[in-house]
Design an enzyme around this catalytic site. Structure first.
Site, PDB file in Angstrom:
ATOM      1  N   THR A  64       0.835  -1.199   0.000  1.00 21.45           N
ATOM      2  CA  THR A  64       0.000   0.000   0.000  1.00 21.45           C
ATOM      3  C   THR A  64       0.871   1.252   0.000  1.00 21.45           C
ATOM      4  OG1 THR A  64      -1.947   1.006   1.028  1.00 21.45           O
ATOM      5  CG2 THR A  64      -0.377  -0.023   2.537  1.00 21.45           C
ATOM      6  N   LYS A  68       3.489   1.289  -3.871  1.00 18.59           N
ATOM      7  CA  LYS A  68       2.949   0.509  -4.995  1.00 18.59           C
ATOM      8  C   LYS A  68       3.768   0.676  -6.281  1.00 18.59           C
ATOM      9  CE  LYS A  68      -1.832   0.754  -3.397  1.00 18.59           C
ATOM     10  NZ  LYS A  68      -3.202   1.122  -3.718  1.00 18.59           N
ATOM     11  N   ALA A 134      -4.647  12.782  -9.345  1.00 15.57           N
ATOM     12  CA  ALA A 134      -3.948  12.081 -10.438  1.00 15.57           C
ATOM     13  C   ALA A 134      -2.819  11.214  -9.885  1.00 15.57           C
ATOM     14  CB  ALA A 134      -3.406  13.112 -11.423  1.00 15.57           C
ATOM     15  N   GLY A 135      -3.019  10.710  -8.669  1.00 20.52           N
ATOM     16  CA  GLY A 135      -1.972   9.897  -8.036  1.00 20.52           C
ATOM     17  C   GLY A 135      -2.151   8.410  -8.315  1.00 20.52           C
ATOM     18  N   LYS A 162       1.761  15.353 -11.842  1.00 18.61           N
ATOM     19  CA  LYS A 162       1.105  14.033 -11.976  1.00 18.61           C
ATOM     20  C   LYS A 162       0.192  13.989 -13.204  1.00 18.61           C
ATOM     21  CE  LYS A 162       1.340  12.328  -7.246  1.00 18.61           C
ATOM     22  NZ  LYS A 162       1.587  13.457  -6.329  1.00 18.61           N
TER      23      LYS A 162
HETATM   24  P1  NDP Z   1      -1.228   9.658  -3.977  1.00 21.53           P
HETATM   25  O1  NDP Z   1      -0.382  10.162  -2.854  1.00 21.53           O
HETATM   26  O2  NDP Z   1      -0.623   8.822  -5.035  1.00 21.53           O
HETATM   27  O3  NDP Z   1      -1.922  10.926  -4.699  1.00 21.53           O
HETATM   28  C1  NDP Z   1      -2.571  11.889  -3.938  1.00 21.53           C
HETATM   29  C2  NDP Z   1      -3.370  12.811  -4.846  1.00 21.53           C
HETATM   30  O4  NDP Z   1      -4.137  13.675  -4.006  1.00 21.53           O
HETATM   31  C3  NDP Z   1      -2.511  13.689  -5.748  1.00 21.53           C
HETATM   32  O5  NDP Z   1      -3.182  13.841  -6.974  1.00 21.53           O
HETATM   33  C4  NDP Z   1      -2.466  15.005  -4.951  1.00 21.53           C
HETATM   34  O6  NDP Z   1      -2.283  16.140  -5.761  1.00 21.53           O
HETATM   35  C5  NDP Z   1      -3.851  15.029  -4.371  1.00 21.53           C
HETATM   36  N1  NDP Z   1      -4.001  15.835  -3.160  1.00 21.53           N
HETATM   37  C6  NDP Z   1      -3.522  15.556  -1.930  1.00 21.53           C
HETATM   38  N2  NDP Z   1      -3.920  16.493  -1.039  1.00 21.53           N
HETATM   39  C7  NDP Z   1      -4.663  17.379  -1.739  1.00 21.53           C
HETATM   40  C8  NDP Z   1      -5.355  18.575  -1.373  1.00 21.53           C
HETATM   41  N3  NDP Z   1      -5.356  19.030  -0.117  1.00 21.53           N
HETATM   42  N4  NDP Z   1      -6.024  19.243  -2.333  1.00 21.53           N
HETATM   43  C9  NDP Z   1      -6.036  18.774  -3.611  1.00 21.53           C
HETATM   44  N5  NDP Z   1      -5.409  17.655  -4.022  1.00 21.53           N
HETATM   45  C10 NDP Z   1      -4.726  16.965  -3.081  1.00 21.53           C
HETATM   46  O7  NDP Z   1      -2.447   8.899  -3.246  1.00 21.53           O
HETATM   47  P2  NDP Z   1      -3.371   7.745  -3.861  1.00 21.53           P
HETATM   48  O8  NDP Z   1      -3.748   8.138  -5.237  1.00 21.53           O
HETATM   49  O9  NDP Z   1      -2.742   6.419  -3.657  1.00 21.53           O
HETATM   50  O10 NDP Z   1      -4.648   7.788  -2.893  1.00 21.53           O
HETATM   51  C11 NDP Z   1      -5.647   8.769  -3.064  1.00 21.53           C
HETATM   52  C12 NDP Z   1      -6.862   8.418  -2.202  1.00 21.53           C
HETATM   53  O11 NDP Z   1      -7.444   7.194  -2.628  1.00 21.53           O
HETATM   54  C13 NDP Z   1      -6.540   8.258  -0.716  1.00 21.53           C
HETATM   55  O12 NDP Z   1      -7.592   8.852   0.029  1.00 21.53           O
HETATM   56  C14 NDP Z   1      -6.546   6.762  -0.514  1.00 21.53           C
HETATM   57  O13 NDP Z   1      -6.905   6.413   0.797  1.00 21.53           O
HETATM   58  C15 NDP Z   1      -7.635   6.355  -1.509  1.00 21.53           C
HETATM   59  N6  NDP Z   1      -7.504   4.956  -1.948  1.00 21.53           N
HETATM   60  C16 NDP Z   1      -8.548   4.125  -1.673  1.00 21.53           C
HETATM   61  C17 NDP Z   1      -8.505   2.805  -2.055  1.00 21.53           C
HETATM   62  C18 NDP Z   1      -9.667   1.934  -1.731  1.00 21.53           C
HETATM   63  O14 NDP Z   1      -9.560   0.700  -1.880  1.00 21.53           O
HETATM   64  N7  NDP Z   1     -10.784   2.491  -1.312  1.00 21.53           N
HETATM   65  C19 NDP Z   1      -7.358   2.242  -2.781  1.00 21.53           C
HETATM   66  C20 NDP Z   1      -6.321   3.223  -3.072  1.00 21.53           C
HETATM   67  C21 NDP Z   1      -6.402   4.520  -2.640  1.00 21.53           C
HETATM   68  P3  NDP Z   1      -0.777  16.664  -6.162  1.00 21.53           P
HETATM   69  O15 NDP Z   1      -0.355  15.883  -7.348  1.00 21.53           O
HETATM   70  O16 NDP Z   1      -0.984  18.105  -6.440  1.00 21.53           O
HETATM   71  O17 NDP Z   1       0.090  16.428  -4.952  1.00 21.53           O
END
Ligand code: NDP
Length: 288
Positions: A64, A68, A134-135, A162
């Site tokens: 996780t 990943k 876009a993560g 991203k």
């Molecule tokens: P990453 O760290 O890879 O990406 C985070 C993303 O969130 C980026 O696009 C980042 O933008 C954006 N972000 C973070 N904080 C803010 C903010 N305050 N305002 C706007 N944008 C923000 O995380 P993941 O993609 O792995 O996870 C994202 C979510 O999905 C999490 O909540 C995680 O718990 C959930 N998730 C749920 C799963 C499930 O099975 N239900 C499975 C996988 C994930 P920037 O590029 O600008 O930093």
């Protein structure tokens, strides 16, 4: 499966993970004895951790945040078997340790698509989607979403980096990208109110973790038929609460996806398909 196989989830942070509870429930259903550990693993320890899990006889493990993508790179370098799904997402959440060759997969996208059955089936085909973030999560779900041919997918992210990576990775005429600040600009909002429509809005950012601001102008919620937050918690997330306040009652958090992606991992490890409906219906047990 032989008696009492060992599994684990590795990540940083890891204490919040519900995976041990889920996999123990799956094991109970099939009367399969298993152990499932949470192992805190810093990114710098990943290679050594993988080796030690193999050495200690683990049957498989989940990967996780934030490991990943790094797990995918390690698998690529070491010549492990990579599933199509992991190649497409360039990230791995499931590892099956086999004598012959280690197998890496990504079950997030399948988990997301299966979560569309809750609480009632929702068909993404020909719908206009807005994905915020876009993560890693977006990377995991985007391929399977494209496969159901929505009408369009707009991806909006806080920063550009991203977006550039996603654009390079996924090449589809259905996709368009913008910055969150542009999405929320007055001119964009006016245009949207006159001609636009997002049927489905997905929060795939980690912003709900800290329950911060409302991310997008709530006016975007008004025409939507379904709002999803991939984050999950006992109570409604602030994103979903605001969506409801603005008139969209069809909201769903990431718990069904979590259960479905875990069930898919369990299937890869054991060949057994857990009854996910039953677990999703009893979600409160997981938040006590
Ligand atoms: P990453 O760290 O890879 O990406 C985070 C993303 O969130 C980026 O696009 C980042 O933008 C954006 N972000 C973070 N904080 C803010 C903010 N305050 N305002 C706007 N944008 C923000 O995380 P993941 O993609 O792995 O996870 C994202 C979510 O999905 C999490 O909540 C995680 O718990 C959930 N998730 C749920 C799963 C499930 O099975 N239900 C499975 C996988 C994930 P920037 O590029 O600008 O930093």
């Amino acid at each position: 499966m032989t008696s009492s196989e060992k599994f684990a989830v590795i990540g940083d942070p890891i204490s919040h993970s519900k995976s041990p509870q889920l996999h123990n429930k799956f094991g109970d259903e099939f009367k399969v004895k298993l152990s499932y550990d949470k192992i805190h693993t810093h990114a710098s320890e990943l290679e050594a951790r993988v080796d030690s899990l193999i050495e200690k006889g683990y049957r498989g493990f989940n990967v996780t945040l934030p490991l990943k993508e790094a797990m995918y790179k390690i698998g690529n370098l070491r010549g492990y078997d990579l599933s199509e799904r992991s190649i497409r997402a360039q990230s791995v959440n499931t590892v099956l340790i086999r004598k012959e060759k280690i197998f890496l997969d990504n079950t997030d996208g399948t988990g997301f698509i299966k979560s569309m059955n809750y609480p009632h089936y929702f068909d993404l085909h020909k719908k206009n989607l807005l994905i915020i973030g876009a993560g890693g999560a977006t990377k995991g779900i985007l391929g399977p979403i494209l496969d159901v041919y929505p009408a369009s997918i707009t991806i909006s992210n806080r920063s550009f980096e991203k977006i550039a990576l996603l654009r390079e990775r996924f090449n589809s005429p259905l996709l368009s990208f913008n910055l969150l600040k542009d999405l929320n600009s007055e001119s964009n909002l006016n245009e949207y109110e006159n001609t636009g429509s997002f049927d489905v809005i997905i929060n795939a950012t980690s912003s709900s973790v800290s329950m911060e601001d409302s991310l997008i102008n709530p006016k975007y919620f008004k025409k939507a038929k379904l709002i999803i937050d991939l984050f999950y918690a006992k109570k409604l997330t602030s994103f979903l609460r605001v969506a409801k306040e603005y008139g969209c009652n069809n909201v769903m958090d990431g718990f069904p996806m979590l259960v479905e992606q875990a069930a898919e991992s369990f299937y890869i490890w054991t060949g057994l398909k857990p009854d996910t409906n039953r677990i999703i219906a009893k979600r409160d047990v997981f938040f006590e």
